[in-house]
Design an enzyme around this catalytic site. Structure first.
Site, PDB file in Angstrom:
ATOM      1  N   SER A   1      68.577  48.951  57.772  1.00  0.00           N
ATOM      2  CA  SER A   1      67.281  48.328  56.879  1.00  0.00           C
ATOM      3  C   SER A   1      67.110  49.302  55.687  1.00  0.00           C
ATOM      4  CB  SER A   1      66.087  48.536  57.836  1.00  0.00           C
ATOM      5  OG  SER A   1      66.151  47.631  58.593  1.00  0.00           O
ATOM      6  N   GLN A   2      66.556  49.044  54.483  1.00  0.00           N
ATOM      7  CA  GLN A   2      66.438  49.873  53.523  1.00  0.00           C
ATOM      8  C   GLN A   2      65.423  51.115  53.984  1.00  0.00           C
ATOM      9  OE1 GLN A   2      63.433  48.200  50.814  1.00  0.00           O
ATOM     10  NE2 GLN A   2      63.849  49.141  49.182  1.00  0.00           N
TER      11      GLN A   2
END
Ligand code: SAM
Length: 219
Positions: free
Chosen positions: A67-68
């Protein structure tokens, strides 16, 4: 805990904390510290390493992503961890979110449905010295009955509805943070266990991969 230090990435990591996290409203100093310490470059494939601190999700194989950074920080901040908690991390992926949680809580059980991702993540966490994380293979939409109750749960994939079994595994006052599908969007939602039931608060939208499983979506 012996985290591997790579001077080439230390500056990028600090830049990520300042530009991607602090400026976007991450204010929990423990979360900022954990994000400043965990070497994200160790959790991405070699081919993605130079982009390890990009402001985006990155491919990790098996059709999945790490994920970011901001999403990981926002989920961790919403969990309001103080250090002594037992946490369930659903959707191990690369193991990065489990590593950040391991800096914020006493014990992390991380569950991943794809065995190869779980294997690689478990090896990476062990190599980095995260002795308080246990990676297991399974359908996290069904919770982790043998290890419940949990003080907090993080879900890194969108559920079609509030995940009833996972919610039932929260201890008193426990918090579960999960993206829930509603009106065509993935809404990051915090559920808090109270005496009479659960309080739910939407903290913002974000795009996630689907939670696949018995209490998620069909594969
Ligand atoms: N937390 C991860 C990280 O830091 O790299 C990112 C996770 S990725 C966005 C979502 C992960 O959830 C994928 O690895 C996917 O295989 C996993 N997943 C989806 N449904 C699941 C389920 N029912 N149980 C466990 N893992 C699941």
């Amino acid at each position: 805990m012996p985290l591997r230090r790579d001077p080439d990435f230390a500056g990028q990591r600090q830049g990520m904390v300042e530009r991607q996290l602090r400026r976007r409203g991450i204010h929990d100093e423990r979360v900022l510290q954990a994000m400043a310490e965990v070497p994200r470059e160790a959790f991405v494939p070699e081919s993605e390493r130079r982009r390890a601190y990009a402001d985006s999700a990155l491919p990790i194989g098996e059709g999945q992503t790490i994920s970011q950074p901001w999403i990981v920080a926002a989920i961790c901040q919403a969990m309001e961890l103080r250090g002594g908690e037992r946490v369930l991390d659903v959707g191990t992926g690369s193991g990065y979110s489990a590593a950040v949680l391991a800096r914020l809580a006493a014990e992390v059980i991380s569950i991943e449905r794809q065995p190869e991702l779980a294997r690689v993540a478990g090896e990476c966490l062990a190599e980095l010295g995260f002795g308080n994380v246990d990676v297991i293979v399974g359908d996290g939409s069904r919770g982790c009955p043998g290890r419940a109750p949990f003080d907090a749960v993080a879900v890194h994939a969108t559920a079609p509805a509030p995940p009833e079994t996972l919610l039932s595994e929260l201890g008193p006052g426990g918090r579960l943070v999960a993206p829930i599908s509603a009106d065509g969007a993935d809404l990051r939602t915090v559920f808090t266990r109270e005496q009479t039931g659960f309080r739910a608060a939407v903290i913002g939208p974000a795009r996630f991969v689907p939670l696949i499983g018995d209490e998620g979506y069909e594969e």
